[in-house]
Write a protein that holds these residues in place. Sequence first.
Motif, PDB file in Angstrom:
ATOM      1  N   TRP A 122       0.841  -1.193   0.000  1.00 37.74           N
ATOM      2  CA  TRP A 122       0.000   0.000   0.000  1.00 37.74           C
ATOM      3  C   TRP A 122       0.878   1.246   0.000  1.00 37.74           C
ATOM      4  CZ3 TRP A 122      -5.529   0.046   1.040  1.00 37.74           C
ATOM      5  CH2 TRP A 122      -6.075  -1.231   1.087  1.00 37.74           C
ATOM      6  N   ILE A 123       0.422   2.249  -0.774  1.00 40.20           N
ATOM      7  CA  ILE A 123       1.051   3.570  -0.752  1.00 40.20           C
ATOM      8  C   ILE A 123      -0.065   4.573  -0.467  1.00 40.20           C
ATOM      9  CG2 ILE A 123       2.470   5.236  -1.997  1.00 40.20           C
ATOM     10  CD1 ILE A 123       3.391   2.989  -3.800  1.00 40.20           C
ATOM     11  N   GLN A 124      -0.037   5.173   0.713  1.00 41.19           N
ATOM     12  CA  GLN A 124      -1.139   6.010   1.187  1.00 41.19           C
ATOM     13  C   GLN A 124      -0.617   7.369   1.662  1.00 41.19           C
ATOM     14  OE1 GLN A 124      -2.470   3.297   4.295  1.00 41.19           O
ATOM     15  NE2 GLN A 124      -4.098   2.510   2.976  1.00 41.19           N
ATOM     16  N   PRO A 125      -0.760   8.408   0.827  1.00 47.96           N
ATOM     17  CA  PRO A 125      -1.155   8.393  -0.597  1.00 47.96           C
ATOM     18  C   PRO A 125       0.070   8.327  -1.493  1.00 47.96           C
ATOM     19  CG  PRO A 125      -1.105  10.640   0.185  1.00 47.96           C
ATOM     20  CD  PRO A 125      -0.669   9.782   1.353  1.00 47.96           C
ATOM     21  N   ALA A 126      -0.135   8.160  -2.805  1.00 47.14           N
ATOM     22  CA  ALA A 126       0.949   8.084  -3.794  1.00 47.14           C
ATOM     23  C   ALA A 126       1.204   9.466  -4.367  1.00 47.14           C
ATOM     24  CB  ALA A 126       0.596   7.107  -4.903  1.00 47.14           C
ATOM     25  N   THR A 127       2.463   9.771  -4.593  1.00 49.39           N
ATOM     26  CA  THR A 127       2.857  11.030  -5.224  1.00 49.39           C
ATOM     27  C   THR A 127       3.671  10.718  -6.473  1.00 49.39           C
ATOM     28  OG1 THR A 127       4.880  11.186  -3.909  1.00 49.39           O
ATOM     29  CG2 THR A 127       2.891  12.215  -2.999  1.00 49.39           C
ATOM     30  N   ALA A 128       4.033  11.788  -7.204  1.00 49.37           N
ATOM     31  CA  ALA A 128       4.799  11.601  -8.432  1.00 49.37           C
ATOM     32  C   ALA A 128       6.140  10.933  -8.162  1.00 49.37           C
ATOM     33  CB  ALA A 128       4.997  12.949  -9.127  1.00 49.37           C
ATOM     34  N   GLN A 129       6.724  11.145  -6.965  1.00 50.84           N
ATOM     35  CA  GLN A 129       8.010  10.535  -6.639  1.00 50.84           C
ATOM     36  C   GLN A 129       7.899   9.030  -6.435  1.00 50.84           C
ATOM     37  OE1 GLN A 129       6.851  13.308  -5.217  1.00 50.84           O
ATOM     38  NE2 GLN A 129       8.224  14.776  -6.234  1.00 50.84           N
ATOM     39  N   ASP A 130       6.662   8.522  -6.213  1.00 58.67           N
ATOM     40  CA  ASP A 130       6.485   7.091  -5.985  1.00 58.67           C
ATOM     41  C   ASP A 130       6.386   6.287  -7.273  1.00 58.67           C
ATOM     42  OD1 ASP A 130       6.426   7.302  -3.165  1.00 58.67           O
ATOM     43  OD2 ASP A 130       4.369   8.076  -3.304  1.00 58.67           O
ATOM     44  N   ALA A 131       6.299   6.952  -8.430  1.00 57.76           N
ATOM     45  CA  ALA A 131       6.168   6.231  -9.698  1.00 57.76           C
ATOM     46  C   ALA A 131       7.437   5.444  -9.985  1.00 57.76           C
ATOM     47  CB  ALA A 131       5.885   7.207 -10.836  1.00 57.76           C
ATOM     48  N   GLY A 132       7.289   4.317 -10.652  1.00 63.37           N
ATOM     49  CA  GLY A 132       8.436   3.498 -11.013  1.00 63.37           C
ATOM     50  C   GLY A 132       8.077   2.032 -11.039  1.00 63.37           C
ATOM     51  N   LEU A 133       9.119   1.189 -11.048  1.00 68.84           N
ATOM     52  CA  LEU A 133       8.949  -0.256 -11.130  1.00 68.84           C
ATOM     53  C   LEU A 133       9.133  -0.863  -9.739  1.00 68.84           C
ATOM     54  CD1 LEU A 133       8.591  -2.781 -12.907  1.00 68.84           C
ATOM     55  CD2 LEU A 133      11.084  -2.851 -13.144  1.00 68.84           C
ATOM     56  N   TYR A 134       8.104  -1.590  -9.286  1.00 68.68           N
ATOM     57  CA  TYR A 134       8.150  -2.266  -7.997  1.00 68.68           C
ATOM     58  C   TYR A 134       8.285  -3.767  -8.245  1.00 68.68           C
ATOM     59  CZ  TYR A 134       6.803   2.091  -5.731  1.00 68.68           C
ATOM     60  OH  TYR A 134       6.790   3.379  -5.266  1.00 68.68           O
ATOM     61  N   ILE A 135       9.148  -4.405  -7.458  1.00 68.41           N
ATOM     62  CA  ILE A 135       9.479  -5.816  -7.670  1.00 68.41           C
ATOM     63  C   ILE A 135       9.151  -6.577  -6.394  1.00 68.41           C
ATOM     64  CG2 ILE A 135      11.334  -7.450  -8.168  1.00 68.41           C
ATOM     65  CD1 ILE A 135      12.771  -5.104  -9.569  1.00 68.41           C
ATOM     66  N   CYS A 136       8.319  -7.622  -6.578  1.00 72.18           N
ATOM     67  CA  CYS A 136       8.034  -8.511  -5.448  1.00 72.18           C
ATOM     68  C   CYS A 136       8.834  -9.804  -5.640  1.00 72.18           C
ATOM     69  CB  CYS A 136       6.548  -8.794  -5.316  1.00 72.18           C
ATOM     70  SG  CYS A 136       5.826  -9.735  -6.666  1.00 72.18           S
ATOM     71  N   MET A 137       9.394 -10.321  -4.554  1.00 74.89           N
ATOM     72  CA  MET A 137      10.314 -11.458  -4.621  1.00 74.89           C
ATOM     73  C   MET A 137       9.952 -12.483  -3.556  1.00 74.89           C
ATOM     74  SD  MET A 137      14.435 -11.433  -3.977  1.00 74.89           S
ATOM     75  CE  MET A 137      14.710 -10.270  -5.315  1.00 74.89           C
ATOM     76  N   LEU A 138       9.913 -13.753  -3.974  1.00 76.00           N
ATOM     77  CA  LEU A 138       9.782 -14.879  -3.053  1.00 76.00           C
ATOM     78  C   LEU A 138      11.130 -15.585  -3.014  1.00 76.00           C
ATOM     79  CD1 LEU A 138       6.307 -16.480  -3.874  1.00 76.00           C
ATOM     80  CD2 LEU A 138       6.996 -15.379  -1.741  1.00 76.00           C
ATOM     81  N   ARG A 139      11.672 -15.753  -1.812  1.00 77.47           N
ATOM     82  CA  ARG A 139      13.004 -16.336  -1.726  1.00 77.47           C
ATOM     83  C   ARG A 139      13.211 -17.025  -0.385  1.00 77.47           C
ATOM     84  NH1 ARG A 139      17.875 -12.416  -1.384  1.00 77.47           N
ATOM     85  NH2 ARG A 139      18.724 -14.370  -0.592  1.00 77.47           N
ATOM     86  N   ASN A 140      14.177 -17.916  -0.408  1.00 71.58           N
ATOM     87  CA  ASN A 140      14.714 -18.493   0.825  1.00 71.58           C
ATOM     88  C   ASN A 140      16.220 -18.618   0.638  1.00 71.58           C
ATOM     89  OD1 ASN A 140      15.003 -20.659  -0.855  1.00 71.58           O
ATOM     90  ND2 ASN A 140      13.401 -21.907   0.116  1.00 71.58           N
ATOM     91  N   ILE A 141      16.853 -19.454   1.387  1.00 71.18           N
ATOM     92  CA  ILE A 141      18.316 -19.532   1.336  1.00 71.18           C
ATOM     93  C   ILE A 141      18.799 -20.090   0.004  1.00 71.18           C
ATOM     94  CG2 ILE A 141      20.357 -20.570   2.434  1.00 71.18           C
ATOM     95  CD1 ILE A 141      18.843 -20.567   5.055  1.00 71.18           C
ATOM     96  N   SER A 142      18.013 -21.018  -0.595  1.00 71.50           N
ATOM     97  CA  SER A 142      18.505 -21.730  -1.780  1.00 71.50           C
ATOM     98  C   SER A 142      17.805 -21.367  -3.077  1.00 71.50           C
ATOM     99  CB  SER A 142      18.384 -23.246  -1.552  1.00 71.50           C
ATOM    100  OG  SER A 142      17.024 -23.587  -1.316  1.00 71.50           O
ATOM    101  N   SER A 143      16.710 -20.647  -3.039  1.00 73.39           N
ATOM    102  CA  SER A 143      15.955 -20.362  -4.265  1.00 73.39           C
ATOM    103  C   SER A 143      15.358 -18.964  -4.213  1.00 73.39           C
ATOM    104  CB  SER A 143      14.843 -21.401  -4.474  1.00 73.39           C
ATOM    105  OG  SER A 143      13.928 -21.368  -3.389  1.00 73.39           O
ATOM    106  N   CYS A 144      14.995 -18.480  -5.423  1.00 71.93           N
ATOM    107  CA  CYS A 144      14.471 -17.112  -5.499  1.00 71.93           C
ATOM    108  C   CYS A 144      13.721 -16.951  -6.818  1.00 71.93           C
ATOM    109  CB  CYS A 144      15.627 -16.115  -5.424  1.00 71.93           C
ATOM    110  SG  CYS A 144      15.140 -14.396  -5.695  1.00 71.93           S
ATOM    111  N   VAL A 145      12.615 -16.217  -6.801  1.00 68.60           N
ATOM    112  CA  VAL A 145      11.860 -15.868  -8.015  1.00 68.60           C
ATOM    113  C   VAL A 145      11.274 -14.474  -7.803  1.00 68.60           C
ATOM    114  CG1 VAL A 145       9.732 -16.959  -7.191  1.00 68.60           C
ATOM    115  CG2 VAL A 145      10.074 -16.588  -9.644  1.00 68.60           C
ATOM    116  N   LYS A 146      11.243 -13.666  -8.860  1.00 65.67           N
ATOM    117  CA  LYS A 146      10.759 -12.292  -8.721  1.00 65.67           C
ATOM    118  C   LYS A 146      10.069 -11.847  -9.993  1.00 65.67           C
ATOM    119  CE  LYS A 146      15.127 -10.156 -10.162  1.00 65.67           C
ATOM    120  NZ  LYS A 146      16.193  -9.192  -9.796  1.00 65.67           N
ATOM    121  N   ILE A 147       9.240 -10.791  -9.854  1.00 66.70           N
ATOM    122  CA  ILE A 147       8.518 -10.213 -10.984  1.00 66.70           C
ATOM    123  C   ILE A 147       8.235  -8.747 -10.672  1.00 66.70           C
ATOM    124  CG2 ILE A 147       6.204 -10.789 -10.147  1.00 66.70           C
ATOM    125  CD1 ILE A 147       5.450 -11.441 -13.046  1.00 66.70           C
TER     126      ILE A 147
END
Length: 596
Positions: free
Chosen positions: A108-133
């Motif tokens: 959540w971004i409450q509220p969003a401003t022009a400085q908040d624009a961009g690419l956000y990346i969510c990642m699932l990871r542990n010690i041995s594996s990782c995936v992101k989008i």
Amino acid sequence: MMPLVVTLLCLCILKMGGFSASVTQASVQSDVQCLDWGVWSEGAVQVYDGEVAWLYCPLFSHPTLYSYNQTQNSSLSLLWYRHTRTHELEQPINLKLHTLHKDREYLWIQPATAQDAGLYICMLRNISSCVKIGVELEVIQRDKECDPGTRPHLNLTIPMQSDRTLECPDLKTLTLPNSTYSVTWYHLCRSELFIGNRELKGDDLVIYRMYTPYAGLYTCVVSYQMNGRTLQFTRAINITAVVANVGSKVPDILNPASDQIYTVTLGDKATLSCRVHLPHLFKEKQEIWWTIDNKTVEQLADPRFSSPEATLLSEYFGDETKERLLHVMDFSADDLQKEFNCSARNSRGFNTSRAILKSQPYVPTLELGCGLGVTLALMLMMFVVYHVFWLELLLLYRSWFGSDERYTDDKQYDVYISYARNSEEEEFVLSTLRRVLETEFGYSVCIFDRDSLPGGTITDDTLRFVGQSRRLAVVVSPCSTVRGTQALLELQAGLTSMLHGGSLRVVLIQFKPVRWKSWVKELRQARLALTLIRWQGEKSAPLSSRFWKQLQLELPMRRTTDKHMPLPDITQHTHHAENTHPGKEKLIDCYSTSAL
């Protein structure tokens, strides 16, 4: 166990088809290789400046993929990063900021401003594996509460005469339970009273009976309180009115019709058209295809056959008319024996129609067009050449195919020149006209004052000389229009010879412009039937001028190989003629008087 889970996770994401191409690269946070599935193209978020924005991690978008509860019960961790244009590397999200809040699989971004624009990346990871989008966030500005250019968050189709309840999207997700909020609805950015067939019921907008004016963009603006701050978000729904869901919904093939015949040309490219009327069916893909002997173009695998995707021709309240073409290169006689079928299908039924083909002989259109173009170009060129050089062409033709009149008659002279004496015309005749005709063109010229013998009468000698000449060249001037002059007598003699079937031809040469009304009757009559050649001073002096070419065309034909005899001195002949005709009429200057 965990590598297997991550592998299953990646395969499921790949099947979802909503992500861009992946690249395997090393994560900047650790040495563990992280599967990077790029940016989720369908999940871009657009929010107004100053409103609440929430980002959903696409890794949890498929129910069978992985759930947030499973993630919490495993060793996988959900992390958020941000990639901005000012930093080349991904930066961790600082959740300590009061505007950022992580709630399960949401950011959540409450509220969003022009400085908040961009690419956000969510990642699932542990010690041995990782995936992101990645998920793209766009923050836009607006001048007023409702913006007609808002990108819709939801597209709905409502059949005509039916009812539908519109709920503001994400209302229950973005507002806290038991919190106070208000919802304002707009239609086409107009905050109007929804009465009659539309009514506001609580937070929803109810359409009791759908009509065409009710279509368009609906916008709902939600305002609520959170931690002592007033927040809001905007959602847009695009409504399209479609035909009522009644009657047959089976595709109807319009073309090829049962009585339609396709005309094809052997050896040429043939194009067959399949036009289909597709009734509206909500969220359903309807298919159109061609078959050749019960095989699709893909199954046939013949490079001569191609069929692009169907194109939309027209749309009416959801009902569509589409066309799919079939191209056959180098159509042969064997193709006439094949069966070409246009087919269409949806969940309500299937329809097909066969194309009847008929061949026509090959017409060399290109060759005929080129030949016709060349012919027209040659005709145009010949017309221009003839228009510009018609005198030269006629003279050339006469020199090749014309006959010399000296061998067909007993005339003594080629041309007899008639002119007004004691005037400017006399100098023109003796110094210019006579010289060119005799010395340059080789004509035998008769001039009365030079060639007449003493002792005779003017009238008899004039008639005799005119009768012995093949042409009578009359120099038209103000003097020749005076009645009673010898020039008029010579003109009358020539016209009389022509009228009585004689071989003499009269040619008029205009030396000086003469008003039509001042011409004598004989000249006015002669002008209507005879050729008039105009002398234009210095412009006509060169032998290549139009004047001499026209004059040559009117005079008898002479070969250029004719040898010219030496001519006596003109001044001696003139002086001798004046002294040997004492009984001749006394000539006057016709420029000082108009009649004798």
